[in-house]
Scaffold this active site. Sequence first.
Site, PDB file in Angstrom:
ATOM      1  N   GLY A   1     -62.564 146.689  84.005  1.00  0.00           N
ATOM      2  CA  GLY A   1     -62.819 146.967  85.408  1.00  0.00           C
ATOM      3  C   GLY A   1     -64.251 146.640  85.785  1.00  0.00           C
ATOM      4  CB  THR A   2     -66.254 147.371  88.805  1.00  0.00           C
ATOM      5  OG1 THR A   2     -65.300 146.648  89.592  1.00  0.00           O
ATOM      6  CG2 THR A   2     -67.658 147.027  89.293  1.00  0.00           C
ATOM      7  N   GLY A   3     -67.637 147.192  85.483  1.00  0.00           N
ATOM      8  CA  GLY A   3     -68.286 147.896  84.397  1.00  0.00           C
ATOM      9  C   GLY A   3     -69.341 148.896  84.801  1.00  0.00           C
TER      10      GLY A   3
ATOM     11  NE  ARG B   1     -72.155 143.260  84.818  1.00  0.00           N
ATOM     12  CZ  ARG B   1     -70.893 143.394  84.416  1.00  0.00           C
ATOM     13  NH1 ARG B   1     -70.398 142.584  83.500  1.00  0.00           N
ATOM     14  NH2 ARG B   1     -70.122 144.351  84.936  1.00  0.00           N
ATOM     15  CB  VAL B   2     -74.843 144.178  79.360  1.00  0.00           C
ATOM     16  CG1 VAL B   2     -73.819 144.728  78.365  1.00  0.00           C
ATOM     17  CG2 VAL B   2     -75.690 143.094  78.704  1.00  0.00           C
ATOM     18  N   GLY B   3     -71.966 144.601  81.080  1.00  0.00           N
ATOM     19  CA  GLY B   3     -71.058 145.602  81.618  1.00  0.00           C
ATOM     20  C   GLY B   3     -70.715 146.679  80.613  1.00  0.00           C
TER      21      GLY B   3
ATOM     22  CB  THR C   1     -62.052 143.202  80.019  1.00  0.00           C
ATOM     23  OG1 THR C   1     -63.131 143.154  80.943  1.00  0.00           O
ATOM     24  CG2 THR C   1     -62.561 143.741  78.699  1.00  0.00           C
TER      25      THR C   1
END
Length: 349
Positions: A265-267, A241-243, A213
């Site tokens: 990061g891992t959303g 999918r949306v983070g 990101t």
Amino acid sequence: MRVLTLAATIAVLMTSQVQAAPQPAPRWAIVVHGGAGVIERSQLTPEQEKAYRAAMTRVTQAGAKVLEDGGSAMDAIEATIHLLEDDPLFNAGRGAVFTAEGRNELDASMMDGRTLAAGAVAGATRTRHPISLARAVMEKSPHVMLIGEGANAFSKAQGLEQVEPGYFFTERRWKSLENFLKANGLPVPAKPAGADQPDPANGLAHDEGKHGTVGVVALDSRGDVAAGTSTGGTTGKRWGRVGDSPIIGAGTYASNTSCAVSATGTGEYFIRLTVARDICALVELKGMSLQAAADEVVQKKLTALGGDGGIIAVAPDGQIAWSYNTSGMYRAAAAEGRPLTVGIYKDEP
């Protein structure tokens, strides 16, 4: 001898006082991240490390120039992220990762700390600079978030630069998709039109894992802070999918009463913890320093939940912070009267 000793003592005291004097708060500051993840010295070649440091230096200098010339935090963020979205080294814009269907679906958000106005887009596929689309949503619509074809239509109506989907293609991201799909027993789609272009990164890009990101936070000379984030999401993402990147409060937040934050990061974990807003709340409501608040959320809360990634932040009083629990994060900062700094690995300041 007594006179010399006294003179020497006075000189030492004066030197100590000078060294101990606090630096004046900068009138402007900017912090940039290019993603966090598995970024270790053993994994980057000298050429790759040089390329990433040069890119982070270049984009940060560009944003700093906007602020130095009296520009707004919002303008500095947009200009800086434009460069990051155009650079195939990063997972945003050109160089974004692919969904399981072989598409580049782009997310972005911006927030103005002075007004709390915010704009975001998710799943955009034809806008060259998604960060500008997010800003347009904020400034030229009554909404905060637009998605998919609606976001594409709004972008075109606003006259933002449109590109064919193949513009975002990079061979290394496609190979990452193929590896992911094969490992998960999923079919590999056909390459998109326009995929027969040479590698724009010249083989220098590094796969940071699932945390790619880009983001920028800034303080301008009027005392306003702002934040912006842009991403291609995660390799092989499915079902729309949306983070956290386009979600205000999770991946992006800014308020003049506290700070501005951009996350990477891992959303899913950043969404559950509303990481960006939580950091600002600790600053505003508990009076914590910016670094202490960032570490409280990232090193303790995020880590305890099993999430990984990092954040960058800036406060209206000029405090700058970053915190991450991964092995590395591409990061850079500049401020009035202070040298530009660039870091990648955990053992760097």
